[in-house]
Write a protein that holds these residues in place. Structure first.
Motif, PDB file in Angstrom:
ATOM      1  N   ALA A  39      27.497   7.446  36.406  1.00 18.91           N
ATOM      2  CA  ALA A  39      26.111   7.046  36.454  1.00 18.91           C
ATOM      3  C   ALA A  39      25.448   6.068  35.287  1.00 18.91           C
ATOM      4  O   ALA A  39      24.961   5.042  35.497  1.00 18.91           O
ATOM      5  N   ALA A  40      26.367   6.433  34.203  1.00 20.29           N
ATOM      6  CA  ALA A  40      26.065   5.265  33.022  1.00 20.29           C
ATOM      7  C   ALA A  40      26.834   3.837  33.571  1.00 20.29           C
ATOM      8  O   ALA A  40      25.787   2.873  33.357  1.00 20.29           O
ATOM      9  N   ALA A  41      27.639   3.499  33.943  1.00 18.13           N
ATOM     10  CA  ALA A  41      28.293   2.442  34.739  1.00 18.13           C
ATOM     11  C   ALA A  41      27.555   1.673  35.575  1.00 18.13           C
ATOM     12  O   ALA A  41      27.257   0.704  35.628  1.00 18.13           O
ATOM     13  N   ILE A  42      26.767   2.513  36.524  1.00 20.99           N
ATOM     14  CA  ILE A  42      26.155   1.946  37.505  1.00 20.99           C
ATOM     15  C   ILE A  42      24.799   1.402  36.943  1.00 20.99           C
ATOM     16  O   ILE A  42      24.400   0.322  37.307  1.00 20.99           O
ATOM     17  N   GLY A  43      24.151   2.148  35.990  1.00 20.73           N
ATOM     18  CA  GLY A  43      23.037   1.697  35.128  1.00 20.73           C
ATOM     19  C   GLY A  43      23.089   0.586  34.489  1.00 20.73           C
ATOM     20  O   GLY A  43      22.355  -0.318  34.526  1.00 20.73           O
ATOM     21  N   SER A  44      24.516   0.575  33.750  1.00 23.17           N
ATOM     22  CA  SER A  44      24.791  -0.906  33.094  1.00 23.17           C
ATOM     23  C   SER A  44      24.900  -2.033  34.094  1.00 23.17           C
ATOM     24  O   SER A  44      24.298  -3.005  33.637  1.00 23.17           O
ATOM     25  N   PHE A  45      25.755  -1.842  35.260  1.00 22.10           N
ATOM     26  CA  PHE A  45      25.680  -2.989  36.102  1.00 22.10           C
ATOM     27  C   PHE A  45      24.184  -3.559  36.484  1.00 22.10           C
ATOM     28  O   PHE A  45      23.821  -4.480  36.930  1.00 22.10           O
ATOM     29  N   ALA A  46      23.336  -2.694  36.710  1.00 19.40           N
ATOM     30  CA  ALA A  46      22.045  -2.940  37.135  1.00 19.40           C
ATOM     31  C   ALA A  46      20.980  -3.266  36.085  1.00 19.40           C
ATOM     32  O   ALA A  46      19.760  -3.835  36.398  1.00 19.40           O
ATOM     33  N   CYS A  47      21.471  -3.138  34.808  1.00 16.82           N
ATOM     34  CA  CYS A  47      20.415  -3.570  33.674  1.00 16.82           C
ATOM     35  C   CYS A  47      20.677  -5.186  33.188  1.00 16.82           C
ATOM     36  O   CYS A  47      21.692  -5.563  32.846  1.00 16.82           O
ATOM     37  N   GLY A  48      19.645  -5.824  33.519  1.00 17.38           N
ATOM     38  CA  GLY A  48      19.319  -7.212  33.253  1.00 17.38           C
ATOM     39  C   GLY A  48      20.085  -8.115  34.046  1.00 17.38           C
ATOM     40  O   GLY A  48      20.212  -9.607  33.738  1.00 17.38           O
ATOM     41  N   MET A  49      20.482  -7.647  35.442  1.00 19.23           N
ATOM     42  CA  MET A  49      21.463  -8.374  36.292  1.00 19.23           C
ATOM     43  C   MET A  49      20.820  -8.273  37.700  1.00 19.23           C
ATOM     44  O   MET A  49      21.259  -7.157  38.206  1.00 19.23           O
ATOM     45  N   GLU A  50      20.140  -9.003  38.179  1.00 12.76           N
ATOM     46  CA  GLU A  50      19.727  -8.771  39.578  1.00 12.76           C
ATOM     47  C   GLU A  50      21.092  -8.813  40.653  1.00 12.76           C
ATOM     48  O   GLU A  50      20.883  -8.096  41.558  1.00 12.76           O
ATOM     49  N   GLU A  51      22.181  -9.595  40.241  1.00  8.88           N
ATOM     50  CA  GLU A  51      23.178  -9.546  41.166  1.00  8.88           C
ATOM     51  C   GLU A  51      23.558  -8.084  41.082  1.00  8.88           C
ATOM     52  O   GLU A  51      24.188  -7.292  42.163  1.00  8.88           O
ATOM     53  N   GLY A  52      23.655  -7.427  39.941  1.00  5.29           N
ATOM     54  CA  GLY A  52      24.171  -6.032  39.638  1.00  5.29           C
ATOM     55  C   GLY A  52      23.330  -5.158  40.506  1.00  5.29           C
ATOM     56  O   GLY A  52      23.617  -4.100  41.123  1.00  5.29           O
ATOM     57  N   VAL A  53      21.968  -5.270  40.307  1.00  6.51           N
ATOM     58  CA  VAL A  53      21.096  -4.239  41.081  1.00  6.51           C
ATOM     59  C   VAL A  53      21.383  -4.424  42.622  1.00  6.51           C
ATOM     60  O   VAL A  53      21.425  -3.259  43.422  1.00  6.51           O
ATOM     61  N   GLN A  54      21.425  -5.563  42.955  1.00 11.58           N
ATOM     62  CA  GLN A  54      21.847  -5.799  44.604  1.00 11.58           C
ATOM     63  C   GLN A  54      23.018  -5.235  45.045  1.00 11.58           C
ATOM     64  O   GLN A  54      23.047  -4.503  45.785  1.00 11.58           O
ATOM     65  N   ALA A  55      24.056  -5.398  44.059  1.00 10.92           N
ATOM     66  CA  ALA A  55      25.531  -4.600  44.376  1.00 10.92           C
ATOM     67  C   ALA A  55      25.128  -3.205  44.474  1.00 10.92           C
ATOM     68  O   ALA A  55      25.784  -2.410  45.295  1.00 10.92           O
ATOM     69  N   VAL A  56      24.524  -2.410  43.450  1.00 12.93           N
ATOM     70  CA  VAL A  56      24.245  -1.167  43.340  1.00 12.93           C
ATOM     71  C   VAL A  56      23.323  -0.625  44.653  1.00 12.93           C
ATOM     72  O   VAL A  56      23.882   0.313  45.212  1.00 12.93           O
ATOM     73  N   LEU A  57      22.542  -1.427  45.091  1.00 14.37           N
ATOM     74  CA  LEU A  57      21.767  -1.186  46.325  1.00 14.37           C
ATOM     75  C   LEU A  57      22.684  -1.320  47.584  1.00 14.37           C
ATOM     76  O   LEU A  57      22.455  -0.615  48.366  1.00 14.37           O
ATOM     77  N   ASP A  58      23.191  -2.240  47.680  1.00 19.40           N
ATOM     78  CA  ASP A  58      24.135  -2.426  48.748  1.00 19.40           C
ATOM     79  C   ASP A  58      25.271  -1.555  49.021  1.00 19.40           C
ATOM     80  O   ASP A  58      25.683  -1.188  50.216  1.00 19.40           O
ATOM     81  N   ASN A  59      25.511  -0.722  47.924  1.00 20.37           N
ATOM     82  CA  ASN A  59      26.483   0.298  47.987  1.00 20.37           C
ATOM     83  C   ASN A  59      26.174   1.588  47.954  1.00 20.37           C
ATOM     84  O   ASN A  59      26.827   2.695  47.585  1.00 20.37           O
ATOM     85  N   ASP A  60      24.683   1.811  48.294  1.00 21.43           N
ATOM     86  CA  ASP A  60      24.202   3.085  48.450  1.00 21.43           C
ATOM     87  C   ASP A  60      24.265   3.861  47.407  1.00 21.43           C
ATOM     88  O   ASP A  60      24.413   5.211  47.631  1.00 21.43           O
TER      89      ASP A  60
END
Length: 94
Positions: A39-60
């Motif tokens: 969970a922490a890693a997913i949050g870190s990917f999403a923090c401050g990076m739209e590319e990371g947020v999109q990847a998190v969303l794309d991977n459900d």
């Protein structure tokens, strides 16, 4: 832990396809420590990076993060809530 606060490493791991593997762990693991780290890693990917947020969303990842909110271990709940907050702070959030 290598990606926390390091945008360059986040992008490297993102390009290597780390998010699907982390989401898979979040979906299938029962170990509290693995769930917290996932969970922490997913949050870190999403923090401050739209590319990371999109990847998190794309991977459900969201349904699995929501599931952490009802976990018996408070640390899992907190990690899931923090990650959801990071995702929902983005303009890409559903």
């Amino acid at each position: 832990n290598q990606i926390i606060g390091n945008k360059t490493k986040k992008m490297s791991y993102l390009k290597l396809g780390a998010i699907p593997k982390v989401v898979e762990l979040l979906a299938t693991e029962t170990s509290s420590s693995v769930l917290v780290q996932s969970a922490a890693a997913i949050g870190s990917f999403a923090c401050g990076m739209e590319e990371g947020v999109q990847a998190v969303l794309d991977n459900d990842a969201i349904p699995y993060l929501l599931k952490t909110l009802s976990h018996h271990d408070e640390k899992v709940v907190e990690a899931g809530a923090r990650s959801l907050k990071m995702i929902y702070n983005s303009k890409l959030a559903p």
